[in-house]
Design a protein around this motif. Structure first.
Motif: not given
Length: 429
Positions: A111-112, A313-324
């Motif tokens: 969920p996160s 994994a990439i947290p939903k709250a990350s501001a940089h999802q694509r870069a991650a």
């Protein structure tokens, strides 16, 4: 032969521990496709800095060289702190951009986490073993990318002992029934205890080898409390009483069983991780030289169970999802996984890595060479099928505890299954 050994946190993968996490900044997700990212990407690992800092720092330096406007901040988290740090990061919204997460924790934190389908395309996954990717989907959405794993289990047998009970290295046990029959005969013939495989690391996995459905289809109730499973447990008890299953196998400390291959009090393990061989080689070289390495026992579908794998994994709250996502693709690619596998006894999730001479070209008779051949051959047959609840590890341990009580004679099979069923249903409610 590989050099080095896993730290407690990294080796814990093979023993079903969890992943790791921490925090950076929250905010809006992603970066536009046509706008190169500039800024900092933070990612977290488990207990790797002490022994493998040079390897990871090298990857970061290479990535930053290729992406001069990107800075990678690496945070290494002690394994014991994983759960609390992840929960705290999620609660605060101050999350990492990329998280090294054990697959056994994936259901708990889905969920996160951000679905990765828009960030990681099919072409990006082409080099990964499909059987390791698919279990990381939840409700059709991909929530993690595979990294490394403990590899296919192997069978380990002390030749000087098991041959006295009719063991044939070219025809090892294919099922746990066959393995327990051999273990019983070993003790009868040699007075050396058979195996610690049951209850072992994960009692739930043993039942899966017999095709037992542990949960209802909707994952809301336990499904193992049946007369058939009670009969199955009775066969375990018979072997335990005959010392085919060693007395110390009821210990909760699976890293330090009273009877082990290493201390010479055990004859075999029909399904264990090859990392076991490192300690035997170091502490009991005479035993090491006496070992036969074979394929492990199989599931009813002919595969081998993988208890967990390490993922990103990439947290939903990350501001940089694509870069991650771009950093994860680099960090977990075939070449980089191969380099890591040369430093530590782990196995890759990428197909290309296994075609390197390091894996494919090993023709020696040393037990580790033999194990590597078995493992690489078996990687496509790995079956990772987590319970898929928010409490997988808790459920598995409660079942193991009841099985221990049954083997010790303090409960009947029916009582043990009923108690475990009650604990599961309460946890799942």
């Amino acid at each position: 032969m590989r050099t080095g050994a896993l730290t407690a946190g990294a080796l814990a993968l093979a023993l079903l521990t969890s992943g790791c996490v921490a925090g950076t900044s929250g905010g809006t997700a992603g970066t536009a496709d046509d706008q190169p990212f500039e800024g900092e990407v933070e990612f977290w690992t488990i207990n790797l800095k002490k022994n493998y800092g040079a390897y990871i720092d090298g990857l970061i330096a290479q990535y930053e060289k290729d992406h001069p406007k990107v800075t990678v901040k690496w945070v290494d988290v002690p394994g014991a702190d994983m759960a609390t740090k992840l929960l705290a990061a999620v609660a605060s919204g101050d999350v990492p951009d990329a998280v090294n997460l054990a697959s056994s924790d994936l259901g708990r934190f889905v969920p996160s986490l951000a679905p990765l389908d828009a960030l990681v395309k099919p072409a990006d996954l082409a080099d990964f073993q499909p059987n390791l990717v698919e279990p990381l989907r939840v409700d059709g959405k991909l929530y993690a990318v595979p990294w490394y794993n403990g590899g296919t289990p192997v069978g380990i047998y002390r030749k000087s002992v098991v041959t006295k009970a009719g063991f044939d290295e070219k025809a090892p046990p294919k099922t746990y029934d066959e393995a327990l029959a051999l273990a019983d005969k070993v003790y009868a013939e040699t007075k050396v205890y058979g195996t610690n495989d049951i209850p072992g690391i994960n009692a739930a996995s043993v039942l899966r080898y017999y095709g037992v459905d542990l949960l209802s289809a909707d994952k809301k109730k336990a499904a193992f409390n049946t007369p058939e499973v009670a009969e199955l447990l009775a066969t375990f008890k018979q072997s335990y009483d005959k010392h085919g299953i060693a007395p110390g196998s009821i210990s909760k400390d699976v890293r330090n069983f009273p009877q082990s291959l290493e201390n010479g009090q055990l004859a075999m393990s029909a399904s264990t991780f090859a990392a076991t061989l490192l300690n035997i080689q170091k502490n009991a070289p005479d035993v090491y030289d006496d070992l036969a390495i074979t394929e492990p026992v199989r599931t009813e579908t002919g595969g081998y169970l993988l208890l967990a794998q390490q993922t990103f994994a990439i947290p939903k709250a990350s501001a940089h999802q694509r870069a991650a996502a771009e950093f994860i693709k680099f960090f977990a690619n075939g070449a980089n996984q191969l380099a890591f596998c040369k430093l530590v006894p782990i196995y890759p999730s990428t197909i290309s890595s296994t075609k390197d001479p390091f894996f494919a070209g090993q023709g020696g008779d040393d037990p580790m060479d033999a194990a590597r051949r078995v493992i690489v051959k078996g990687l496509p047959k790995l079956e990772y099928t987590p319970l898929g609840t928010l409490k997988d590890m808790e459920l598995s341990e409660s079942l193991a505890e009841e099985l221990r009580a049954f083997l010790q004679g303090s409960k009947t099979a029916e009582e043990a299954l009923k108690a475990a069923e009650k604990q599961w249903n309460e946890a799942l409610a």
